[in-house]
Design a protein around this motif. Sequence first.
Motif, PDB file in Angstrom:
ATOM      1  N   LEU A 185      12.237   3.737  -8.638  1.00  0.00           N
ATOM      2  CA  LEU A 185      10.803   3.978  -8.642  1.00  0.00           C
ATOM      3  C   LEU A 185      10.028   2.673  -8.546  1.00  0.00           C
ATOM      4  CD1 LEU A 185      10.548   6.836 -11.304  1.00  0.00           C
ATOM      5  CD2 LEU A 185      10.215   7.021  -8.830  1.00  0.00           C
ATOM      6  N   GLU A 186      10.552   1.623  -9.170  1.00  0.00           N
ATOM      7  CA  GLU A 186       9.907   0.311  -9.092  1.00  0.00           C
ATOM      8  C   GLU A 186       9.928  -0.214  -7.663  1.00  0.00           C
ATOM      9  OE1 GLU A 186      10.258  -4.159 -11.102  1.00  0.00           O
ATOM     10  OE2 GLU A 186      11.934  -2.740 -11.244  1.00  0.00           O
ATOM     11  N   GLY A 187      11.075  -0.070  -7.007  1.00  0.00           N
ATOM     12  CA  GLY A 187      11.176  -0.527  -5.627  1.00  0.00           C
ATOM     13  C   GLY A 187      10.277   0.264  -4.698  1.00  0.00           C
ATOM     14  N   ALA A 188      10.199   1.586  -4.906  1.00  0.00           N
ATOM     15  CA  ALA A 188       9.337   2.431  -4.083  1.00  0.00           C
ATOM     16  C   ALA A 188       7.871   2.050  -4.264  1.00  0.00           C
ATOM     17  CB  ALA A 188       9.555   3.896  -4.442  1.00  0.00           C
ATOM     18  N   ALA A 189       7.489   1.759  -5.504  1.00  0.00           N
ATOM     19  CA  ALA A 189       6.101   1.372  -5.773  1.00  0.00           C
ATOM     20  C   ALA A 189       5.729   0.117  -4.993  1.00  0.00           C
ATOM     21  CB  ALA A 189       5.901   1.151  -7.268  1.00  0.00           C
ATOM     22  N   GLU A 190       6.619  -0.868  -4.967  1.00  0.00           N
ATOM     23  CA  GLU A 190       6.334  -2.109  -4.239  1.00  0.00           C
ATOM     24  C   GLU A 190       6.380  -1.894  -2.733  1.00  0.00           C
ATOM     25  OE1 GLU A 190       5.268  -5.918  -3.234  1.00  0.00           O
ATOM     26  OE2 GLU A 190       4.952  -4.714  -5.036  1.00  0.00           O
ATOM     27  N   LEU A 191       7.291  -1.024  -2.277  1.00  0.00           N
ATOM     28  CA  LEU A 191       7.385  -0.720  -0.846  1.00  0.00           C
ATOM     29  C   LEU A 191       6.056  -0.185  -0.331  1.00  0.00           C
ATOM     30  CD1 LEU A 191       9.298  -0.243   1.686  1.00  0.00           C
ATOM     31  CD2 LEU A 191       9.440   2.121   0.869  1.00  0.00           C
ATOM     32  N   TYR A 192       5.510   0.807  -1.027  1.00  0.00           N
ATOM     33  CA  TYR A 192       4.264   1.433  -0.566  1.00  0.00           C
ATOM     34  C   TYR A 192       3.054   0.534  -0.804  1.00  0.00           C
ATOM     35  CZ  TYR A 192       6.994   5.676   0.088  1.00  0.00           C
ATOM     36  OH  TYR A 192       7.927   6.579   0.522  1.00  0.00           O
ATOM     37  N   SER A 193       3.063  -0.222  -1.879  1.00  0.00           N
ATOM     38  CA  SER A 193       1.946  -1.145  -2.134  1.00  0.00           C
ATOM     39  C   SER A 193       1.883  -2.231  -1.066  1.00  0.00           C
ATOM     40  CB  SER A 193       2.096  -1.777  -3.528  1.00  0.00           C
ATOM     41  OG  SER A 193       1.978  -0.810  -4.544  1.00  0.00           O
ATOM     42  N   ALA A 194       3.043  -2.792  -0.714  1.00  0.00           N
ATOM     43  CA  ALA A 194       3.077  -3.837   0.307  1.00  0.00           C
ATOM     44  C   ALA A 194       2.652  -3.292   1.664  1.00  0.00           C
ATOM     45  CB  ALA A 194       4.479  -4.443   0.386  1.00  0.00           C
ATOM     46  N   GLN A 195       3.084  -2.081   1.974  1.00  0.00           N
ATOM     47  CA  GLN A 195       2.686  -1.455   3.236  1.00  0.00           C
ATOM     48  C   GLN A 195       1.172  -1.265   3.275  1.00  0.00           C
ATOM     49  OE1 GLN A 195       3.645   0.071   7.025  1.00  0.00           O
ATOM     50  NE2 GLN A 195       5.016  -0.836   5.507  1.00  0.00           N
ATOM     51  N   ALA A 196       0.610  -0.823   2.159  1.00  0.00           N
ATOM     52  CA  ALA A 196      -0.833  -0.603   2.090  1.00  0.00           C
ATOM     53  C   ALA A 196      -1.599  -1.901   2.271  1.00  0.00           C
ATOM     54  CB  ALA A 196      -1.189   0.032   0.749  1.00  0.00           C
ATOM     55  N   ARG A 197      -1.140  -2.971   1.653  1.00  0.00           N
ATOM     56  CA  ARG A 197      -1.846  -4.253   1.771  1.00  0.00           C
ATOM     57  C   ARG A 197      -1.840  -4.748   3.206  1.00  0.00           C
ATOM     58  NH1 ARG A 197       1.162  -5.206  -3.068  1.00  0.00           N
ATOM     59  NH2 ARG A 197       2.607  -6.632  -1.989  1.00  0.00           N
ATOM     60  N   GLN A 198      -0.741  -4.548   3.912  1.00  0.00           N
ATOM     61  CA  GLN A 198      -0.689  -4.940   5.323  1.00  0.00           C
ATOM     62  C   GLN A 198      -1.642  -4.088   6.160  1.00  0.00           C
ATOM     63  OE1 GLN A 198       3.700  -5.553   6.576  1.00  0.00           O
ATOM     64  NE2 GLN A 198       3.824  -4.700   4.510  1.00  0.00           N
ATOM     65  N   MET A 199      -1.646  -2.793   5.916  1.00  0.00           N
ATOM     66  CA  MET A 199      -2.538  -1.895   6.658  1.00  0.00           C
ATOM     67  C   MET A 199      -3.998  -2.241   6.412  1.00  0.00           C
ATOM     68  SD  MET A 199      -0.465   1.687   6.004  1.00  0.00           S
ATOM     69  CE  MET A 199      -1.703   2.704   6.785  1.00  0.00           C
ATOM     70  N   LYS A 200      -4.336  -2.511   5.170  1.00  0.00           N
ATOM     71  CA  LYS A 200      -5.712  -2.875   4.822  1.00  0.00           C
ATOM     72  C   LYS A 200      -6.129  -4.153   5.533  1.00  0.00           C
ATOM     73  CE  LYS A 200      -9.505  -2.603   2.274  1.00  0.00           C
ATOM     74  NZ  LYS A 200     -10.503  -1.521   2.484  1.00  0.00           N
ATOM     75  N   ASN A 201      -5.263  -5.121   5.583  1.00  0.00           N
ATOM     76  CA  ASN A 201      -5.541  -6.395   6.239  1.00  0.00           C
ATOM     77  C   ASN A 201      -5.796  -6.199   7.734  1.00  0.00           C
ATOM     78  OD1 ASN A 201      -5.729  -9.142   6.773  1.00  0.00           O
ATOM     79  ND2 ASN A 201      -3.866  -9.682   5.697  1.00  0.00           N
TER      80      ASN A 201
END
Length: 464
Positions: A185-201
């Motif tokens: 769950l920790e890895g999944a949280a970072e996976l989706y958070s990192a993806q979101a930050r790239q998309m936002k940028n």
Amino acid sequence: MKKNPHSSAFFSLKIIFIKSVVICVNLWLIFNFLSCTKKLTPEELEAQRLLAEAEREESIQNAKNAAVSEYVASLSDEVKISQLFLVNIEGSERYHAVEKTGSLYGNPEEGTPLVPGGVLLFSYNVSKDPLETYEYIKSIRDFYLANENLPPFVAVDQEGGDVNRLRGLTSVLWSEKKVADSFSLEGAAELYSAQARQMKNLGFHMNLAPVVEVLTEKNKDFLDTRSFGNLEDTLSYGKNAVTGYESNGIAVVLKHFPGNSSTDPHTGLPEIRLTRAELEQNYIAPFRSLLADSSALLMSHARMTLTDDEQYADSKTPACLSKYWVHDMVRSELGFSGLVLSDDIFMGALAENGYPPETAAFEALCAGIDVIMLSEKRFGRVAGIILSKAKEDADFASEVNRAVENVIRFKISAGILTLKEMSDGGDGEIPRFAVEVTDTYEDFDLHKFNEDYKAGMNAYELSK
């Protein structure tokens, strides 16, 4: 005739007596009031303060809603009706419109550029170079502003695995099944958070994901790796996906409510037969749990029939066109106030079963849908029919206004528009608000993008 002096004196004494009685009664009432009035406790004072604060907050919210309504009323018919559509677009370097406003009225060669309220990017709209993708997305906003329109929200279908429009641009986004099977769950949280930050940028506002349908025998041939799996995994990994995106500025669109069968809605109408218990556990439960933290919901084209109560719900109408599923279930029972999107109304599930696009769009809005999704690049003909119906039918016009206001609220939450405070609300007054186009646009940060890319690639390591 002379007045009797004795009667005059008696009258004066009577007046004095009455006044004295009134004074005594008033003094008695004041004494009793003061003696019966106790000093409020700290808890009671706090309750009064909270009540006053809640009433003020409600008044402020009403003022904000009034500002949104006034803004929608100020829009031209062409701009207003366009807010209801999420449409695919052309190009990958510099945006341009493919229609003119005349197409709303049967004169496609006349008028100014006609542009949708939301744009949906596919793989062919996206460069493998992040700066080029950023510049293309920025060109969309620039084009809208140059043509005196309010900027759109920019969406993409980025589930992961096979449905991955940003493959080769952002960090690897595994399928939901792979995430549930291999990631903590920790890895999944970072996976989706990192993806979101790239998309936002890059300039995105919305992701048409995650899929939060439980994988069952009834839908496995269609969903396959697009689902997290059983209910437990769907709830836990689905929550991490929702939180990861929403907390980093990307609106999620939970899908597909209330569910799907193994029939691909691109080619046929999904028909689902199930019990009431199955409906709640495998279909409703994930949405009931995750909707409160999500910005939007996408309705499926499926028809649901309950084998143990065939009169329950609406078994005759595709869910995205059904007032029961959209209004009664999503809005009322689940209490969701965010954006509700239709699935693509050009899919075979509707077009080949008595619901051509113009009919589907009308029925969807009547059901309570806010945004009509079209995979086609031209929406003017359908929008023109909707506009014409709104001018003829006051009740339908109210539905259009409701939907447009929800779109505007979303654009405010996404930072595309700004709800500006026009007065400070001093001396206890309720402040006034006005809606304006946000005048700033974030620059692309290549260093941050690269760091977030690395974080997304390294997320899997958190699972080991």
